[in-house]
Design a protein around this motif. Structure first.
Motif, PDB file in Angstrom:
ATOM      1  N   ILE A   1      -4.479   2.192  13.012  1.00  0.00           N
ATOM      2  CA  ILE A   1      -5.286   1.011  12.664  1.00  0.00           C
ATOM      3  C   ILE A   1      -4.488  -0.244  12.996  1.00  0.00           C
ATOM      4  CG2 ILE A   1      -6.529  -0.218  10.848  1.00  0.00           C
ATOM      5  CD1 ILE A   1      -7.697   2.572  11.475  1.00  0.00           C
TER       6      ILE A   1
ATOM      7  N   TYR B   1      -0.945   7.061   8.911  1.00  0.00           N
ATOM      8  CA  TYR B   1      -2.075   7.036   9.839  1.00  0.00           C
ATOM      9  C   TYR B   1      -2.529   5.589  10.068  1.00  0.00           C
ATOM     10  CZ  TYR B   1      -6.740   8.008  11.711  1.00  0.00           C
ATOM     11  OH  TYR B   1      -7.863   8.049  12.497  1.00  0.00           O
ATOM     12  N   ARG B   2      -2.609   4.824   8.970  1.00  0.00           N
ATOM     13  CA  ARG B   2      -3.057   3.420   9.076  1.00  0.00           C
ATOM     14  C   ARG B   2      -2.089   2.598   9.929  1.00  0.00           C
ATOM     15  NH1 ARG B   2      -5.553  -1.215   6.690  1.00  0.00           N
ATOM     16  NH2 ARG B   2      -3.991  -2.778   6.189  1.00  0.00           N
TER      17      ARG B   2
ATOM     18  N   THR C   1      -5.088   6.822  -2.120  1.00  0.00           N
ATOM     19  CA  THR C   1      -4.498   6.717  -0.779  1.00  0.00           C
ATOM     20  C   THR C   1      -3.151   7.434  -0.776  1.00  0.00           C
ATOM     21  OG1 THR C   1      -5.590   4.607  -0.393  1.00  0.00           O
ATOM     22  CG2 THR C   1      -3.702   5.111   0.999  1.00  0.00           C
TER      23      THR C   1
ATOM     24  N   MET D   1      -1.825   9.014   4.709  1.00  0.00           N
ATOM     25  CA  MET D   1      -2.879   8.063   5.082  1.00  0.00           C
ATOM     26  C   MET D   1      -2.275   6.713   5.461  1.00  0.00           C
ATOM     27  SD  MET D   1      -5.968   8.782   2.435  1.00  0.00           S
ATOM     28  CE  MET D   1      -7.177   7.730   3.224  1.00  0.00           C
TER      29      MET D   1
ATOM     30  N   SER E   1     -16.224   8.391  -5.666  1.00  0.00           N
ATOM     31  CA  SER E   1     -15.754   7.010  -5.585  1.00  0.00           C
ATOM     32  C   SER E   1     -16.113   6.177  -6.809  1.00  0.00           C
ATOM     33  CB  SER E   1     -16.286   6.334  -4.320  1.00  0.00           C
ATOM     34  OG  SER E   1     -17.683   6.425  -4.275  1.00  0.00           O
ATOM     35  N   GLY E   2     -16.566   6.828  -7.869  1.00  0.00           N
ATOM     36  CA  GLY E   2     -16.931   6.087  -9.076  1.00  0.00           C
ATOM     37  C   GLY E   2     -15.721   5.493  -9.770  1.00  0.00           C
TER      38      GLY E   2
ATOM     39  N   LEU F   1       0.851  -1.198   0.000  1.00  0.00           N
ATOM     40  CA  LEU F   1       0.000   0.000   0.000  1.00  0.00           C
ATOM     41  C   LEU F   1       0.883   1.242   0.000  1.00  0.00           C
ATOM     42  CD1 LEU F   1      -2.946   1.016   0.219  1.00  0.00           C
ATOM     43  CD2 LEU F   1      -2.622   1.077   2.684  1.00  0.00           C
TER      44      LEU F   1
ATOM     45  N   ARG G   1     -11.947   8.769   1.067  1.00  0.00           N
ATOM     46  CA  ARG G   1     -11.548   7.680   1.980  1.00  0.00           C
ATOM     47  C   ARG G   1     -10.409   6.849   1.384  1.00  0.00           C
ATOM     48  NH1 ARG G   1     -12.682   8.078   6.856  1.00  0.00           N
ATOM     49  NH2 ARG G   1     -13.201   5.918   7.289  1.00  0.00           N
ATOM     50  N   GLY G   2      -9.640   7.473   0.491  1.00  0.00           N
ATOM     51  CA  GLY G   2      -8.498   6.761  -0.113  1.00  0.00           C
ATOM     52  C   GLY G   2      -8.898   5.867  -1.274  1.00  0.00           C
ATOM     53  N   GLY G   3     -10.182   5.835  -1.604  1.00  0.00           N
ATOM     54  CA  GLY G   3     -10.657   4.932  -2.650  1.00  0.00           C
ATOM     55  C   GLY G   3     -11.009   5.654  -3.930  1.00  0.00           C
ATOM     56  N   PRO G   4     -11.595   5.007  -4.895  1.00  0.00           N
ATOM     57  CA  PRO G   4     -11.951   3.589  -4.835  1.00  0.00           C
ATOM     58  C   PRO G   4     -10.725   2.693  -5.040  1.00  0.00           C
ATOM     59  CG  PRO G   4     -12.555   4.504  -6.965  1.00  0.00           C
ATOM     60  CD  PRO G   4     -12.041   5.641  -6.144  1.00  0.00           C
ATOM     61  N   ASP G   5     -10.741   1.556  -4.379  1.00  0.00           N
ATOM     62  CA  ASP G   5      -9.668   0.552  -4.499  1.00  0.00           C
ATOM     63  C   ASP G   5      -8.290   1.143  -4.200  1.00  0.00           C
ATOM     64  OD1 ASP G   5     -11.731  -1.097  -5.252  1.00  0.00           O
ATOM     65  OD2 ASP G   5     -11.428  -0.707  -7.379  1.00  0.00           O
ATOM     66  N   ASN G   6      -8.199   1.968  -3.176  1.00  0.00           N
ATOM     67  CA  ASN G   6      -6.928   2.567  -2.724  1.00  0.00           C
ATOM     68  C   ASN G   6      -6.291   3.480  -3.766  1.00  0.00           C
ATOM     69  OD1 ASN G   6      -7.204   1.145  -0.363  1.00  0.00           O
ATOM     70  ND2 ASN G   6      -5.933  -0.554  -1.044  1.00  0.00           N
TER      71      ASN G   6
END
Lengths: 426, 313
Positions: B279, B274-275, B267, B271, B172-173, B84, B259-264
């Motif tokens: 997380i 942060y993860r 990102t 981020m 996010s499309g 990632l 949110r970092g998407g779609p599919d990363n």
């Protein structure tokens, strides 16, 4: 005289030591006493926004009858793990904190909660509370958290739309294939009505609503240790294929592809969705908007019933200096009085399996349906659950998107390897 | 002759200042140090100490509670295995290039537009700067609402004039639309601020230089290339440094809007940090990534300022 005074002084000293020691036991963090203490302490409780109302209801009822006073602070769901991690890093955790039950093994393994093994064993309710929650709060054989709230996934369906579509509102689907057929019939009503809805851009939403169908079909998602993924199974592929066909046919609302969670409830509250799997706690929230709802278990492809037993676990902050007082609150939340008069009275699911039937649940057959599912459902257990499944950057969300909108077979195979790797990371 | 003082005495006077003057100088330096002390303490406490702590952290396996254990160089070697992280590096570089080019062009264009005083310029300057008054997280949420097909007016408006058809997902499309939405948000939020900095640079150029060029018959383009741009170099160096640093450290806009998407696909590097920290709860790994990012930023800024300053001489 002298010979008499010395033994007396020694006896007084021993007595004082014993008394002081006993007092200190209750007040000292991690003391050996298993009884709670109600001495007027001010306790802080942190929770995530999703279950804030339940935590506040517990606190209000507890405060009304105890000297200790619990103050609840809620944080937005997405920010909550970071907030807890920061507080732990600063050694300033609250006296009590609740978390999504699936995150509990990670927090327990990190030592963020105090060890309550002895207290829980002596409470008398150890075998009467949600076993999935108990397991989630257990690490290396020690108990760190107890159940706080139970939220399960169920099928929620709009009774008015069922009637309009010529379906019997008292006959919800008994298989996932029937669910798809009923959703298709409702979608034919046209206009802005859609057959179903799901969170296609939300890992947590999909695991909560799709996994019960996999379990009910005889499949599994994780091994028992929570270190190997099993999402490349036929059952998982079939469940994804069914939802994918509903999306491709336009039966699922187009927004389902982008639903990341925040507008999921709003979509069901609009009254324009026929039937969709969702959290049981939404039943009341949807009906508040004037939508007449029915509840049914989530089924497998050809039958069977299951549910994802979610909700929150709660434990005592490892850095708290009021552990005996905090335990007094926890112990009370698991009592019959709290479960019936706070949870069941507000149409919630009791965390006590022996209280599934109670004077409030029997008044609403839908609540009986929900409560009866506790025995059939599962709570997945994995230390790295958040990083592997719930986080937006998790390999699970990428797998979900691929299985629903891309190359399904490749996504499930690649995803299984990536998730297993993530689950096994130290 | 009588005025002449003995040589040893003169030497002594030259090498040893009178005691009163020495103590005054010492007092003055002490007063200076006292004035500087609050800033030094602040810098030490809030900049140097956390920096050293992050470096120290990056050399350890650092649990949230409990004792850290030394694990060099695991946190640094682990960076290479972070898939990632790898994709986030490329995305952050791509975003930085796109953002810097577009933001610089737009900010300079706006500054040139409102450079000269005429009717309505005050209103335009205020209008361009106004988005800066909205907090960045609030601005991101505002765009999330505006661009939502469910509740926002943008898709409805575009459908009404026939530019789009059916359901549209801006955030996010697809990776391209998500990046595009973020770029528009950042341009809207920061163009006015950078315009203001460039405007001060433009107005520092003496009018006489422009007048002399006009008398010499220079065209507008020649004036811009030969006068405006060279004299603006220090200002350009400043805004480019801020734009590049800001883009490399991008977080809020992606965290809230995509949110970092779609599919990363959106990102960013921060981020990933942060993860790792919040997380995965791996503070050592997050610290190692932060140290590497800091080193990259220092190199980029040194090179960038070096090049631009050399040219301006």
């Amino acid at each position: 005289m002298r010979s008499l005074r010395t033994p007396a002084a020694v006896a007084v000293a021993v007595l004082l030591t014993a008394v002081l020691g006993a007092c200190g036991e209750d007040e000292a963090p991690g003391g050996n006493s298993t009884a709670g203490v109600d001495d007027g302490a001010q306790l802080t409780l942190w929770t995530r926004a999703a279950t804030e109302s339940v935590s506040k209801a517990y606190a209000e009822a507890y405060n009304a009858g105890h000297k200790n006073k619990v103050t609840v602070t809620a944080y937005p769901n997405e920010e909550y793990p970071a907030k807890l991690a920061s507080a732990a890093g600063a050694k300033a955790l609250p006296d009590l904190f609740a978390t999504d039950v699936v995150f509990a093994p990670q927090y327990a393994s990190q030592g963020l909660w105090a060890d309550i093994t002895d207290r829980f064993a002596a409470s008398g309710v150890k075998d009467k509370v949600s076993p999935g929650h108990v397991r989630a709060g257990t690490w290396d054989g020690k108990t760190f958290a107890v159940p706080h709230t139970v939220d399960m996934s169920v099928m929620l369906y709009n009774k008015d739309l069922y009637t309009k579509a010529g379906l019997d509102p008292e006959k919800p689907p008994t298989t996932l294939k029937e669910f798809a057929e009923q959703a298709r019939k409702i979608d034919k009503l046209g206009g802005d009505v859609n057959g179903t809805y799901f969170g296609g851009n939300c890992g947590g939403c999909v695991e909560f609503t799709f996994w019960p169908s996999v379990w009910a079909s005889g499949g599994n998602v994780l091994d028992d240790k929570g270190t190997t993924a099993k999402i490349d199974s036929k059952e998982m592929a079939d469940v994804f294929a069914l939802y994918r066909s509903l999306y491709d046919e336009g039966v699922a609302a187009p927004a389902a592809k982008d639903e990341a969670g925040p507008t999921w409830l709003g979509a069901l509250q609009s009254g324009k969705i026929g039937i969709a799997p969702g959290p049981s706690v939404w039943l009341g929230m949807i009906e508040e908007k004037g939508v007449k709802m029915g509840v049914a278990p989530i089924t497998g492809l050809d039958g069977g019933e299951s549910t994802f037993i979610g909700g929150d676990s709660i434990g005592i902050g490892a850095t708290s200096t009021k552990q005996a007082q905090a335990w007094d609150f926890l112990n009370w939340t698991m009592s019959e009085a709290a479960q019936v008069e706070v949870i069941a009275k507000n149409k919630g699911v009791p965390i006590r399996t022996d209280l599934a039937s109670n004077k409030y649940s029997s008044a609403d057959p839908r609540i009986v349906t929900i409560n009866s599912l506790v025995a059939k459902g599962k709570t997945p257990y994995a230390k790295n659950f958040n990083a592997s499944f719930n986080d937006p950057q998790s390999p699970w969300l990428q797998t979900v998107r691929g299985a629903l909108f891309g190359d399904a077979a490749k996504s499930l195979a690649d995803g299984n390897a990536a998730i297993t790797k993530s689950l096994q990371q130290g | 002759m009588t005025m002449q003082r003995p040589a040893p005495a003169a030497d002594a006077a030259a090498t040893t200042p009178p005691p009163r003057r020495a103590s005054r100088a010492r007092r003055r330096s002490l007063v200076g140090a006292a004035y500087a002390a609050p800033t030094a303490v602040m810098v030490g406490l809030f900049f140097v100490t956390p920096l050293l702590l992050v470096v120290w952290m990056s050399l350890h396996k650092w649990p949230l509670l409990g004792q850290p254990t030394f694990n060099v160089p695991d946190n640094y070697t682990g960076i290479g295995d972070n898939q990632l992280g790898g994709s986030a590096v490329w995305f952050t570089v791509k975003y930085t290039v796109i953002m810097t080019v577009l933001l610089f062009s737009l900010a300079l264009g706006l500054a040139l537009l409102v450079q000269n005083r005429r009717r309505g310029v005050g209103f335009l300057r205020t209008a361009f700067f106004l988005p800066m008054a909205v907090g960045f997280a609030s601005a991101s949420l505002l765009f999330l609402g505006l661009l939502s097909d469910e509740i926002g007016p943008v898709s409805d408006g575009l459908r009404a004039i026939g530019l789009v058809d059916g359901y549209v997902s801006w955030t996010s499309g697809s990776g391209t639309s998500a990046l595009g939405s973020t770029v528009v948000l950042v341009l809207w939020r920061f163009a006015g601020f950078n315009m203001l900095i460039m405007l001060t640079g433009l107005q520092a150029i003496p009018l006489e230089v422009y007048e002399a060029a006009r008398i010499d018959g220079a065209s507008r383009w020649q004036t811009f290339r030969r006068i405006t741009l060279p004299l603006m170099r220090p200002t350009i160096a400043l805004v480019l440094t801020m734009m590049i640093t800001g883009s490399i450290l991008a977080f809020d806009q992606f965290w809230i809007l995509t949110r970092g998407g779609p599919d990363n696909s959106t990102t960013s590097l921060v981020m990933v940090i942060y993860r790792e920290a919040f997380i995965r709860l791996d503070l050592g790994s997050a610290a190692a990534l932060s140290v590497v990012l800091l080193a990259v930023l220092v190199v980029v800024n040194v090179v960038q300022l070096g090049v631009l300053r050399r040219r301006s001489h």
